[in-house]
Design a protein around this motif. Structure first.
Motif, mmCIF file in Angstrom:
data_model
loop_
_atom_site.group_PDB
_atom_site.id
_atom_site.type_symbol
_atom_site.label_atom_id
_atom_site.label_comp_id
_atom_site.label_asym_id
_atom_site.label_seq_id
_atom_site.Cartn_x
_atom_site.Cartn_y
_atom_site.Cartn_z
ATOM 1 N N ALA B 5 40.006 -0.430 -31.468
ATOM 2 C CA ALA B 5 39.609 -1.807 -31.167
ATOM 3 C C ALA B 5 40.314 -2.296 -29.920
ATOM 4 O O ALA B 5 39.683 -2.841 -29.004
ATOM 5 C CB ALA B 5 39.931 -2.710 -32.355
ATOM 6 N N SER B 6 41.640 -2.064 -29.856
ATOM 7 C CA SER B 6 42.341 -2.573 -28.686
ATOM 8 C C SER B 6 41.936 -1.808 -27.439
ATOM 9 O O SER B 6 41.886 -2.371 -26.342
ATOM 10 C CB SER B 6 43.859 -2.524 -28.897
ATOM 11 O OG SER B 6 44.224 -1.316 -29.509
ATOM 12 N N PHE B 7 41.596 -0.553 -27.638
ATOM 13 C CA PHE B 7 41.131 0.229 -26.489
ATOM 14 C C PHE B 7 39.849 -0.382 -25.928
ATOM 15 O O PHE B 7 39.743 -0.644 -24.731
ATOM 16 C CB PHE B 7 40.897 1.684 -26.911
ATOM 17 C CG PHE B 7 40.494 2.563 -25.758
ATOM 18 C CD1 PHE B 7 41.448 3.046 -24.868
ATOM 19 C CD2 PHE B 7 39.156 2.872 -25.539
ATOM 20 C CE1 PHE B 7 41.087 3.837 -23.799
ATOM 21 C CE2 PHE B 7 38.789 3.665 -24.464
ATOM 22 C CZ PHE B 7 39.756 4.151 -23.593
ATOM 23 N N ILE B 8 38.910 -0.662 -26.842
ATOM 24 C CA ILE B 8 37.641 -1.236 -26.397
ATOM 25 C C ILE B 8 37.867 -2.598 -25.758
ATOM 26 O O ILE B 8 37.312 -2.932 -24.719
ATOM 27 C CB ILE B 8 36.661 -1.343 -27.582
ATOM 28 C CG1 ILE B 8 36.261 0.069 -28.025
ATOM 29 C CG2 ILE B 8 35.425 -2.166 -27.207
ATOM 30 C CD1 ILE B 8 35.453 0.099 -29.296
ATOM 31 N N LEU B 9 38.775 -3.393 -26.390
ATOM 32 C CA LEU B 9 38.976 -4.757 -25.913
ATOM 33 C C LEU B 9 39.702 -4.805 -24.572
ATOM 34 O O LEU B 9 39.385 -5.605 -23.710
ATOM 35 C CB LEU B 9 39.768 -5.563 -26.941
ATOM 36 C CG LEU B 9 38.916 -6.138 -28.071
ATOM 37 C CD1 LEU B 9 39.810 -6.758 -29.134
ATOM 38 C CD2 LEU B 9 37.956 -7.193 -27.516
ATOM 39 N N PRO B 13 37.523 -2.740 -20.137
ATOM 40 C CA PRO B 13 37.254 -3.621 -18.988
ATOM 41 C C PRO B 13 38.180 -3.321 -17.820
ATOM 42 O O PRO B 13 37.761 -3.342 -16.657
ATOM 43 C CB PRO B 13 37.529 -5.021 -19.537
ATOM 44 C CG PRO B 13 37.476 -4.882 -21.007
ATOM 45 C CD PRO B 13 37.859 -3.485 -21.338
ATOM 46 N N GLN B 14 39.468 -3.017 -18.152
ATOM 47 C CA GLN B 14 40.403 -2.680 -17.082
ATOM 48 C C GLN B 14 39.890 -1.466 -16.326
ATOM 49 O O GLN B 14 39.889 -1.435 -15.102
ATOM 50 C CB GLN B 14 41.799 -2.352 -17.663
ATOM 51 C CG GLN B 14 42.407 -3.421 -18.525
ATOM 52 C CD GLN B 14 42.878 -4.610 -17.715
ATOM 53 O OE1 GLN B 14 42.972 -4.537 -16.497
ATOM 54 N NE2 GLN B 14 43.128 -5.717 -18.385
ATOM 55 N N TYR B 15 39.430 -0.491 -17.098
ATOM 56 C CA TYR B 15 38.948 0.723 -16.455
ATOM 57 C C TYR B 15 37.810 0.402 -15.502
ATOM 58 O O TYR B 15 37.794 0.852 -14.354
ATOM 59 C CB TYR B 15 38.495 1.749 -17.498
ATOM 60 C CG TYR B 15 37.746 2.889 -16.859
ATOM 61 C CD1 TYR B 15 38.433 3.887 -16.159
ATOM 62 C CD2 TYR B 15 36.348 2.935 -16.888
ATOM 63 C CE1 TYR B 15 37.756 4.899 -15.538
ATOM 64 C CE2 TYR B 15 35.660 3.955 -16.264
ATOM 65 C CZ TYR B 15 36.359 4.936 -15.587
ATOM 66 O OH TYR B 15 35.687 5.936 -14.948
ATOM 67 N N PHE B 16 36.890 -0.429 -15.948
ATOM 68 C CA PHE B 16 35.728 -0.714 -15.113
ATOM 69 C C PHE B 16 36.097 -1.434 -13.841
ATOM 70 O O PHE B 16 35.614 -1.108 -12.766
ATOM 71 C CB PHE B 16 34.669 -1.493 -15.898
ATOM 72 C CG PHE B 16 33.840 -0.588 -16.763
ATOM 73 C CD1 PHE B 16 33.105 0.458 -16.186
ATOM 74 C CD2 PHE B 16 33.793 -0.741 -18.148
ATOM 75 C CE1 PHE B 16 32.356 1.310 -16.971
ATOM 76 C CE2 PHE B 16 33.040 0.114 -18.928
ATOM 77 C CZ PHE B 16 32.321 1.138 -18.347
ATOM 78 N N PHE B 17 36.998 -2.402 -13.948
ATOM 79 C CA PHE B 17 37.285 -3.105 -12.693
ATOM 80 C C PHE B 17 38.157 -2.255 -11.777
ATOM 81 O O PHE B 17 37.991 -2.253 -10.565
ATOM 82 C CB PHE B 17 37.784 -4.540 -12.923
ATOM 83 C CG PHE B 17 39.272 -4.733 -12.953
ATOM 84 C CD1 PHE B 17 40.029 -4.667 -11.780
ATOM 85 C CD2 PHE B 17 39.920 -5.053 -14.136
ATOM 86 C CE1 PHE B 17 41.383 -4.880 -11.817
ATOM 87 C CE2 PHE B 17 41.282 -5.260 -14.156
ATOM 88 C CZ PHE B 17 42.021 -5.167 -13.003
ATOM 89 N N ILE B 18 39.070 -1.477 -12.401
ATOM 90 C CA ILE B 18 39.873 -0.610 -11.539
ATOM 91 C C ILE B 18 38.964 0.422 -10.849
ATOM 92 O O ILE B 18 39.075 0.677 -9.647
ATOM 93 C CB ILE B 18 40.986 0.091 -12.344
ATOM 94 C CG1 ILE B 18 42.025 -0.945 -12.777
ATOM 95 C CG2 ILE B 18 41.658 1.174 -11.503
ATOM 96 C CD1 ILE B 18 43.087 -0.430 -13.698
ATOM 97 N N ALA B 242 38.349 -6.518 -6.985
ATOM 98 C CA ALA B 242 38.914 -5.583 -7.957
ATOM 99 C C ALA B 242 40.151 -4.901 -7.400
ATOM 100 O O ALA B 242 41.141 -4.694 -8.110
ATOM 101 C CB ALA B 242 37.870 -4.548 -8.350
ATOM 102 N N SER B 243 40.128 -4.568 -6.119
ATOM 103 C CA SER B 243 41.315 -3.907 -5.565
ATOM 104 C C SER B 243 42.479 -4.893 -5.481
ATOM 105 O O SER B 243 43.628 -4.529 -5.753
ATOM 106 C CB SER B 243 41.006 -3.309 -4.194
ATOM 107 O OG SER B 243 40.745 -4.329 -3.261
ATOM 108 N N LEU B 244 42.183 -6.163 -5.149
ATOM 109 C CA LEU B 244 43.248 -7.181 -5.169
ATOM 110 C C LEU B 244 43.849 -7.279 -6.574
ATOM 111 O O LEU B 244 45.069 -7.292 -6.761
ATOM 112 C CB LEU B 244 42.679 -8.545 -4.753
ATOM 113 C CG LEU B 244 42.400 -8.770 -3.269
ATOM 114 C CD1 LEU B 244 41.663 -10.102 -3.080
ATOM 115 C CD2 LEU B 244 43.685 -8.782 -2.466
ATOM 116 N N SER B 245 42.930 -7.331 -7.568
ATOM 117 C CA SER B 245 43.391 -7.447 -8.950
ATOM 118 C C SER B 245 44.237 -6.250 -9.339
ATOM 119 O O SER B 245 45.277 -6.390 -9.984
ATOM 120 C CB SER B 245 42.196 -7.550 -9.900
ATOM 121 O OG SER B 245 41.351 -8.586 -9.495
#
Ligand SMILES: Nc1ncnc2c1ncn2[C@@H]1O[C@H](COP(=O)(O)OP(=O)(O)OP(=O)(O)O)[C@@H](O)[C@H]1O
Ligand SMILES: [Mg+2]
Lengths: 398, 297
Positions: B5-9, B13-18, B242-245
């Protein structure tokens, strides 16, 4: 070293008087113990001497100089707390040297002094350990070393041995005694352990409800307790209520429900015929005799009461007998193991008249003195329920 | 399950924006297919962005330090209060903590404005001649950040200070320590790990704060959070945002790791050499206490 004088100290907490006109003069190098039941104001008194609390009335003097308004850190104290209060972030050497560093002693001197002290408390090799890595007894000794490092004018200790087991506590008592004697530091010690107080102190201030009940050497207080409470709190005591019938040849003759009890006339307590009195006698002064077996039982020098053995209890050095002297009332007797008195047997309790203490009768449920009926049968204080067991003979254990 | 669950949560999303930060921006929100480091190249070669990063870290650090300086004494008093006033004050602090920064900043804008009460008072006292430009400047943002985070740090610090037994302070006083020595020689060292943890939390909050620099900075204090918002909303350049983030994220992460590392290192230094197995020293009845060295003076 300092002489500590406290005069007429008073302290209230939210309308409740916690310390009530406490005066005490501790001589240079003397070891005085504040002893008393929980909540009697021992810690409060000590905290006032330390300067953590300021009294509402009265003053604290060190060597005659009023220090009531002097902040704690300027009073040259050593203090040992019940929970040790060692600094967890400092190692043992830094803990012991804390007061020296606070006063700006050169580093080399501190190191030497710390080594000496660790040797004195016989923990020479723990200097670079942290308090959490030591046993309770070791922490205790470090706390004592910390309190002594700067050679304080006054040493204050609040139940420092409270958390230790019996054996360790005894060993620490001896050590504490030796160290205090050796250094000759004026010491005020708080405890509610009567044996500790008896064995360590030069004098004991027995406190109750914010007042000093009796002040004296351990022998004085134990041997001649000034009040029933003193008798109750230090050692064990048996009480019996009665009415003064006669004064005869320097002897008070007291009528109790079960016969006559004699007590010596003492200069410090005068009674007149007709007074309600409380007879007090310590368990170790009582003897058991078979009825009629000995001729001197009824002599003028020996008191005797008929009774029946309820049970016997082996508590180590003595065999303790519980003897019912009248209905519902028991005396505790410290006997020796070779006394043969089976439970249920009728016996006589005897003791020397000289070992008898008399006090004015006053109801005091805390020490087991509730109500009285005079031998004539007219109730001095009526029991709210039942009629039978009215004159209590309390057994006091501390 | 909780791990999934925490992985999905969080992780997904982190993976996608990174991941998106490694693609090219095709304009109008479209993202290219090919992998590229162009976004990072642009970010790290432009003085503007490096400056913004330094400014963000600087503002966060400064506001954290100010928070600690103001917050510690307050937290100390709170920790040592009677139970009832302590409960009341803690309640107020929690309430203050949950007031949205928009509302808090609005209040600050009013009192810090050109003719606001702060400038008026200072002028009246003759400390300044003309009004100070608080708003639209770093100082305003700093005040805003401190104002925003103070309740939190006070609560955090009060909690750790309350764990220091009072008797330790008494013991220090009894053995000659002044008030200051009790503070800096006893309380602060004991609660140091707690202070660092609280400071890190506040610092991280400040690093990511958007509302306060946006409202009090008036568009002139460009922190990383603001730059991210701009490149998303104004430039619609998702990969660059995304790169700034990612840079912000990694910076915060690294600073926290560094702090943790320093903390562990310090603890080791304090311990000195590793623990030996010293024999337990017991009360030895063979040695009479009186026979030991005299240390009286
Ligand atoms: N800060 C305080 N506020 C209100 N009441 C207090 C405070 N400190 C102590 N008291 C009260 O004062 C009385 C005496 O307390 P004190 O701590 O001196 O007792 P003590 O003799 O040391 O008892 P103990 O043997 O249990 O430690 C108690 O009734 C306690 O409830
Ligand atoms: Mg106490």
């Amino acid at each position: 070293m300092a002489r500590v004088t406290i005069e007429q100290l008073g302290k209230r907490f939210g309308g409740e008087t916690v310390i009530d006109h406490v005066s005490l003069d501790v001589k240079e190098g003397e070891f005085v113990t504040l002893l008393g039941p929980s909540g009697c104001g021992k810690t409060t008194t000590l905290r006032i001497v330390a300067g953590f609390l300021s009294p509402d009335t009265g003053c604290v003097c060190f060597n005659g100089a009023d220090v009531t308004r002097v902040p704690t850190q300027k009073r040259r104290l050593g203090m040992v707390f019940q929970d040790y209060a060692l600094f967890p972030h400092l190692n043992v050497a830094d803990n012991v040297g804390f007061a020296l560093r606070a006063s700006g002693t050169p580093k080399a001197d501190i190191g030497r002094r710390v080594r000496d002290l660790l040797a004195l408390i016989r923990l020479p090799s723990v200097g670079d350990r942290f308090p959490a890595e030591l046993s309770g007894g070791q922490q205790q000794r470090i706390a004592i070393a910390r309190a002594l490092a700067h050679t304080p004018a006054v040493l204050l200790m609040d139940e420092p041995l409270g958390a230790l087991d019996l054996k360790l506590r005894e060993a620490m008592q001896n050590e504490l005694h030796a160290i205090q004697r050796q250094l000759g530091i004026t010491t005020i010690y708080v405890t509610h352990d009567q044996e500790e107080a008896l064995s360590l102190s030069d004098r004991i201030a027995l406190m109750r409800r914010g007042k000093i009940e009796q002040l004296g050497t351990p022998k004085e207080i134990y041997g001649r307790p000034a009040t029933p409470f003193s008798a109750f709190f230090l050692g064990k005591i048996n009480f019996l209520a009665g009415k003064l019938q006669n004064v005869y040849k320097n002897t008070y003759v007291v009528a109790t429900e079960r016969g006559i009890v004699r007590a010596p006339v003492r200069p410090d307590a005068a009674f007149t015929v007709g007074d309600e009195v409380l007879i007090a006698v310590r368990p170790e002064h009582l003897r058991i005799a078979n009825p009629g077996a000995r001729g001197d039982v009824s002599s003028d020098l020996v008191n005797s009461l008929k009774g029946r053995v309820l049970r016997q209890k082996f508590i180590g050095k003595v065999l303790q007998f519980e003897v019912e002297v009248t209905e519902g009332r028991t005396f505790v007797i410290d006997g020796s193991v070779d006394w043969v008195s089976e439970p249920g047997s009728a016996i006589e309790v005897t003791w020397n008249v000289a070992a008898t203490n008399l006090y004015p009768f006053a109801i005091d449920p805390e020490i087991g003195v509730d109500e009285v009926r005079t031998p004539q049968g007219d109730p001095a204080v009526r029991a709210s329920t039942g009629e039978g067991r009215i004159v209590p003979a309390a057994r006091a254990t501390a | 399950m909780p791990v999934v669950a925490s992985f999905i949560l969080f992780a997904l999303p982190q993976y996608f924006f990174i991941a998106s930060s490694f693609h090219e921006n095709l304009g109008y929100g479209r993202i290219g297919e090919a992998w590229t480091l162009a976004n990072y190249h642009r970010l790290f070669t432009d003085r503007f962005y490096i400056g913004a990063l330094v400014k963000t870290v600087g503002l966060s650090a400064a506001s954290t330090i100010v928070c600690l300086i103001i917050g510690f004494p307050v937290a100390y008093m709170l920790a040592r209060m009677g139970t009832r006033s302590k409960a009341a004050l803690s309640g107020l602090l929690v309430a203050a903590m949950f007031v949205t920064p928009v509302v808090k900043d609005l209040g600050l804008i009013i009192i810090l404005s050109q003719s606001g009460i702060v400038n008026q008072t200072l002028e009246l006292l003759g400390i300044i001649t003309g009004p100070i430009q608080w708003l639209g400047a770093e100082i305003g943002v700093l005040i805003g950040l401190v104002h925003y985070m103070l309740p939190l740090i006070v609560l955090l610090l009060a909690t750790v200070i309350a764990t220091v037994p009072r008797s330790l302070e008494d013991a220090a006083h009894a053995h000659g320590a002044s008030r200051a020595r009790v503070y800096y020689g006893v309380i602060v060292p004991i609660v140091r790990p707690g202070i660092i943890a609280a400071a890190l939390m506040v610092f991280n909050l400040a690093m990511g704060a958007f509302t306060t620099p946006a409202l009090l900075g008036g568009g002139r204090v460009l922190t990383f959070a603001i730059l991210i918002q701009r490149s998303v909303i104004l430039d619609v350049d998702y990969p660059f945002a995304a790169s700034l983030s990612s840079v912000l994220l990694v910076t915060v992460f690294l600073l926290n790791v560094l702090a943790g590392f320093l903390m562990v290192r310090q603890a080791q230094v304090r311990r000195g050499r590793p623990k030996r197995t010293a024999p337990p020293t017991s009360l030895d009845p063979a040695v009479p206490a009186g026979a030991t060295a005299a240390v009286g003076t």
